[in-house]
Write a protein that holds these residues in place. Structure first.
Motif, mmCIF file in Angstrom:
data_model
loop_
_atom_site.group_PDB
_atom_site.id
_atom_site.type_symbol
_atom_site.label_atom_id
_atom_site.label_comp_id
_atom_site.label_asym_id
_atom_site.label_seq_id
_atom_site.Cartn_x
_atom_site.Cartn_y
_atom_site.Cartn_z
ATOM 1 N N TYR A 247 31.599 -37.229 35.472
ATOM 2 C CA TYR A 247 32.538 -36.322 35.244
ATOM 3 C C TYR A 247 33.175 -36.624 33.762
ATOM 4 C CZ TYR A 247 37.646 -35.309 34.914
ATOM 5 O OH TYR A 247 38.773 -34.594 35.136
ATOM 6 N N VAL A 248 33.329 -37.381 33.303
ATOM 7 C CA VAL A 248 34.188 -38.041 32.141
ATOM 8 C C VAL A 248 33.011 -37.546 30.970
ATOM 9 C CG1 VAL A 248 34.289 -40.475 30.206
ATOM 10 C CG2 VAL A 248 34.360 -40.150 32.764
ATOM 11 N N LYS A 249 31.450 -37.774 31.387
ATOM 12 C CA LYS A 249 30.588 -37.056 30.003
ATOM 13 C C LYS A 249 30.739 -35.639 29.513
ATOM 14 C CE LYS A 249 25.896 -38.471 30.765
ATOM 15 N NZ LYS A 249 25.439 -39.141 31.045
ATOM 16 N N SER A 250 31.187 -34.946 31.187
ATOM 17 C CA SER A 250 31.530 -33.762 30.386
ATOM 18 C C SER A 250 32.715 -33.241 29.501
ATOM 19 C CB SER A 250 31.538 -33.349 31.863
ATOM 20 O OG SER A 250 32.662 -33.086 32.122
ATOM 21 N N MET A 251 33.122 -34.026 29.877
ATOM 22 C CA MET A 251 34.674 -34.087 28.707
ATOM 23 C C MET A 251 34.551 -33.671 27.947
ATOM 24 S SD MET A 251 37.272 -36.932 30.535
ATOM 25 C CE MET A 251 37.271 -36.795 32.339
ATOM 26 N N ASP B 184 38.862 -34.165 22.874
ATOM 27 C CA ASP B 184 40.999 -34.646 23.818
ATOM 28 C C ASP B 184 40.787 -34.237 25.168
ATOM 29 O OD1 ASP B 184 40.987 -33.364 20.544
ATOM 30 O OD2 ASP B 184 41.327 -31.165 20.636
ATOM 31 N N ARG B 185 40.018 -33.889 25.474
ATOM 32 C CA ARG B 185 40.387 -34.262 26.997
ATOM 33 C C ARG B 185 39.602 -35.892 27.712
ATOM 34 N NH1 ARG B 185 37.134 -30.697 31.982
ATOM 35 N NH2 ARG B 185 38.728 -31.940 33.530
ATOM 36 N N MET C 4 41.529 -40.932 28.925
ATOM 37 C CA MET C 4 42.021 -42.349 28.592
ATOM 38 C C MET C 4 43.395 -43.060 29.081
ATOM 39 S SD MET C 4 38.915 -43.955 28.514
ATOM 40 C CE MET C 4 39.288 -45.293 27.208
ATOM 41 N N ASN C 5 44.123 -42.150 28.107
ATOM 42 C CA ASN C 5 45.789 -42.307 27.738
ATOM 43 C C ASN C 5 46.289 -42.472 29.417
ATOM 44 O OD1 ASN C 5 45.899 -42.758 24.798
ATOM 45 N ND2 ASN C 5 46.421 -41.233 24.968
ATOM 46 N N ALA C 6 46.027 -41.342 30.022
ATOM 47 C CA ALA C 6 46.859 -41.382 31.376
ATOM 48 C C ALA C 6 45.598 -42.294 31.997
ATOM 49 C CB ALA C 6 46.330 -40.450 32.071
ATOM 50 N N MET C 7 44.810 -43.070 32.191
ATOM 51 C CA MET C 7 44.307 -44.364 32.728
ATOM 52 C C MET C 7 45.353 -45.188 32.337
ATOM 53 S SD MET C 7 42.040 -43.634 34.982
ATOM 54 C CE MET C 7 43.341 -42.152 35.371
#
Length: 88
Positions: free
Chosen positions: A12-16, A19-20, A25-28
């Protein structure tokens, strides 16, 4: 989290997009920061008088906002901070 869940999360992270990814990362990072803040609030409620706990919370907010300029916690403001777990 088992190995399959970890792989799914990694995919999932690799598909971002860039900017996303940074928004995620800021949300986490913010979630982790506020969970730590919750732990300190709970510890102060147990160990300190309410007046003392309120003073510590206000001082921590002042340090975060006035001294460090962090109204919102993001990766950019905290990337220089190192965290290492304490050895018991």
């Amino acid at each position: 989290m088992n190995e399959t869940d970890r792989r799914r999360a990694f995919q999932y992270v690799k598909s971002m997009s860039n900017d996303r990814f940074w928004a995620w990362m800021n949300a986490m990072h913010s979630q982790a920061y506020f969970k730590a803040e919750q732990h300190y609030q709970e510890a102060m409620a147990i160990c300190l008088q309410p007046k003392q706990a309120a003073f510590v919370a206000a001082k921590a907010r002042e340090i975060r906002e006035s001294w460090d300029g962090m109204g919102t916690v993001t990766i950019d403001e905290t990337e220089a901070a190192d965290w290492l777990p304490r050895k018991s």
